[in-house]
Design an enzyme around this catalytic site. Structure first.
Site, PDB file in Angstrom:
ATOM      1  N   PHE A   1       0.842  -1.190   0.000  1.00 38.76           N
ATOM      2  CA  PHE A   1       0.000   0.000   0.000  1.00 38.76           C
ATOM      3  C   PHE A   1       0.884   1.250   0.000  1.00 38.76           C
ATOM      4  CE2 PHE A   1      -2.808   3.056   2.327  1.00 38.76           C
ATOM      5  CZ  PHE A   1      -3.753   3.173   1.328  1.00 38.76           C
TER       6      PHE A   1
ATOM      7  N   ASP B   1       6.135  -3.416   8.786  1.00 41.76           N
ATOM      8  CA  ASP B   1       4.776  -2.991   8.434  1.00 41.76           C
ATOM      9  C   ASP B   1       3.912  -4.250   8.490  1.00 41.76           C
ATOM     10  OD1 ASP B   1       2.385  -2.121   7.434  1.00 41.76           O
ATOM     11  OD2 ASP B   1       3.246  -0.972   5.780  1.00 41.76           O
TER      12      ASP B   1
ATOM     13  N   HIS C   1      -0.957  -6.058   7.502  1.00 41.35           N
ATOM     14  CA  HIS C   1      -1.676  -7.263   7.063  1.00 41.35           C
ATOM     15  C   HIS C   1      -1.466  -8.417   8.040  1.00 41.35           C
ATOM     16  CE1 HIS C   1      -1.297  -6.065   2.491  1.00 41.35           C
ATOM     17  NE2 HIS C   1      -1.875  -5.145   3.224  1.00 41.35           N
TER      18      HIS C   1
ATOM     19  N   GLN D   1      -7.809  -0.235  10.092  1.00 40.05           N
ATOM     20  CA  GLN D   1      -8.744   0.256   9.062  1.00 40.05           C
ATOM     21  C   GLN D   1      -9.762  -0.858   8.775  1.00 40.05           C
ATOM     22  OE1 GLN D   1      -8.407  -1.033   5.755  1.00 40.05           O
ATOM     23  NE2 GLN D   1      -9.757   0.369   4.636  1.00 40.05           N
TER      24      GLN D   1
ATOM     25  N   LYS E   1      -8.994  -4.494   7.584  1.00 40.90           N
ATOM     26  CA  LYS E   1      -7.895  -5.253   8.202  1.00 40.90           C
ATOM     27  C   LYS E   1      -8.402  -6.347   9.151  1.00 40.90           C
ATOM     28  CE  LYS E   1      -5.260  -2.819   5.716  1.00 40.90           C
ATOM     29  NZ  LYS E   1      -4.337  -1.725   5.840  1.00 40.90           N
TER      30      LYS E   1
ATOM     31  N   ARG F   1       4.123  16.195  23.706  1.00 38.45           N
ATOM     32  CA  ARG F   1       4.239  16.312  25.175  1.00 38.45           C
ATOM     33  C   ARG F   1       5.099  15.163  25.699  1.00 38.45           C
ATOM     34  NH1 ARG F   1      -1.782  17.166  24.786  1.00 38.45           N
ATOM     35  NH2 ARG F   1      -2.019  19.418  24.853  1.00 38.45           N
TER      36      ARG F   1
ATOM     37  N   TYR G   1       1.092  22.539  28.313  1.00 41.15           N
ATOM     38  CA  TYR G   1       1.396  23.356  27.129  1.00 41.15           C
ATOM     39  C   TYR G   1       2.892  23.415  26.835  1.00 41.15           C
ATOM     40  CZ  TYR G   1      -3.465  24.669  26.450  1.00 41.15           C
ATOM     41  OH  TYR G   1      -4.801  24.642  26.191  1.00 41.15           O
TER      42      TYR G   1
ATOM     43  N   ARG H   1      -4.287  10.768  18.593  1.00 36.38           N
ATOM     44  CA  ARG H   1      -4.923   9.882  19.571  1.00 36.38           C
ATOM     45  C   ARG H   1      -6.205   9.261  19.030  1.00 36.38           C
ATOM     46  NH1 ARG H   1      -3.911  14.758  22.624  1.00 36.38           N
ATOM     47  NH2 ARG H   1      -6.127  15.171  22.378  1.00 36.38           N
TER      48      ARG H   1
END
Ligand SMILES: *Cc1c(COP(=O)(O)O)cnc(C)c1O
Length: 404
Positions: free
Chosen positions: A97, A168, A171, A194, A197, A226, A233, A243
């Site tokens: 992909f 990766d 799959h 996704q 999958k 962070r 901040y 997230r």
């Protein structure tokens, strides 16, 4: 006897719907519980996310897991944590992909495409070794279709040349190499959740690692740079808000309970299909050896030879097979370097040297897989029963008979 093909209006050889995702009241109740709690998200993701991360890390036999918004960003987190610098080279396969390679561009690095092994469609270790230069920083092997890469050879090359390995495993959920879960062997393992999958929450991704420093950096990148114990901040690293929500996390926890049994079922059906197809002329399943202790068949791939089908092209064959009711596809139309993105070097990236010219790249094995050889049967079809696998083979034989 020649039967009328479904593509020409005849009856289908396979009359069953293969559903995906698979869920029940447990999944729905878990989502409802979070919806009603109002705790959908959290500046640090929340306890349901942390719980799923622990479960997934334990399932994979890894020390840490960090969820993120998808299986493309997860590659970006891994690359940045592995300290790639602008202009560094990262070795990738061309039969995968797009984001396996475009995540490298996003990090201002140069994807170097090396060919696949025609027997497995996984990146060839010999080709990796030949492509290493003093700019090479990392390798991204893709466990294509859920078939483990030759990880012993890849890890040996990486150690010898001081390279990072980012698996990766988009799959590869649940699949194994020599008894180890995919993603747990390299420096980082990256997964996608996704919708297509083998483990899904609609969208989502995760990275796993055993390395304390990579863990801390990827967590920071996921959370806008962070750091642990830092002020709200105060931002230290080039991250973003990647997230996931608590709703995704509870769905994933529920889905994870089914993963091992589903993986074993696909593995068994894949072996059965290998056995059945070994008797069909012109059809050659990809090879798997004893290192593949568990295959999750995100994609069951076979090579197609038109000569055994009266010269019928692979593209026409694949369209006929889909019409017969087999969840199947001809796969990628071209190797990644042929994509306009690479041909035109249409990058917002100024660190790629002028001499890098993707119009000059040619990987013959990937070319052949894309243009004429590969046929994919999709993972949810491998969750069927033995008689469904037999029906898939009958669909292939029906097409073959019609052409001879
Ligand atoms: C799906 C996929 C990705 C990207 O995952 P997303 O969650 O869709 O961003 C990366 N690599 C491979 C090999 C994939 O199949």
């Amino acid at each position: 006897m020649k039967e009328k093909l479904a593509i020409n209006g005849g009856p289908k050889a396979v009359n069953k719907e293969f559903l995906w995702p698979i869920f029940d009241a447990g999944d729905v109740n878990a989502v409802t519980r979070i919806a009603q709690s109002g705790k959908w998200g959290n500046p640090d993701c929340g306890d349901e996310v942390a719980k799923f991360e622990e479960e997934f890390a334990a399932y994979c036999g890894a020390k840490y897991a960090i969820t993120c918004v998808n299986g493309s960003v997860s590659l970006r987190l891994a690359l940045i944590a592995c300290d790639v610098k602008p202009g560094d080279e990262v070795i990738v396969p061309p039969y995968t992909f797009i984001t396996t390679a475009s995540s490298v561009i996003e990090c201002n690095c140069v994807p170097v495409f090396v060919d696949i092994d025609p027997n497995t469609y996984n990146i060839s270790p010999a080709a990796i070794e030949a492509a290493i230069t003093e700019r090479t920083k990392a390798i991204i092997p893709v466990h294509f279709g859920g078939l483990a890469c030759d990880m012993d050879a890849i890890m040996d090359i990486a150690r010898k040349h001081g390279l990072r390995v980012i698996e990766d495993a988009a799959h590869g959920h649940g699949a194994e190499y020599k008894g180890k879960k995919l993603g747990s062997i390299g420096d980082v393992g990256s997964f996608s959740f996704q919708s297509s999958k083998n483990l899904t929450s609609g969208e989502g991704g995760i990275v796993i690692t055993n390395d304390d420093e990579l863990y801390a950096m990827m967590r920071s990148l996921r959370n806008v740079g962070r750091i642990e114990g830092g002020q709200w901040y105060d931002h230290y690293n080039p991250g973003c808000n990647y997230r996931i929500t608590q709703i995704q996390a509870v769905l994933l926890s529920q889905q994870l309970k089914r993963l091992e049994a589903q993986t074993r079922k696909r593995n068994d059906n894949g072996l059965y299909l290998n056995h059945l197809l070994s008797k069909v002329k012109g059809i050659s399943p990809l090879s798997r050896n004893e290192a593949i202790t568990l295959h999750c068949y995100h994609i069951y791939i076979f090579k197609y030879d038109p000569a055994a089908f009266g010269g019928l092209s692979r593209n026409d064959f694949a369209a006929m097979l889909t019409a017969e009711g087999v969840p199947s596809f001809k796969g990628y139309p071209h190797p990644l370097y042929k994509q306009p993105l690479f041909q035109n070097k249409n990058f917002m990236c100024y660190a790629i040297p002028d001499h890098v010219d993707y119009t000059q790249v040619y990987c013959p094995n990937a070319e052949q897989a894309c243009s004429s050889d590969a046929v994919w049967i999709l993972q949810h079809a491998l969750l069927g029963e033995k008689e469904d696998m037999e029906a898939f083979v009958n669909a292939i034989l029906k097409i073959q008979t019609s052409q001879l």
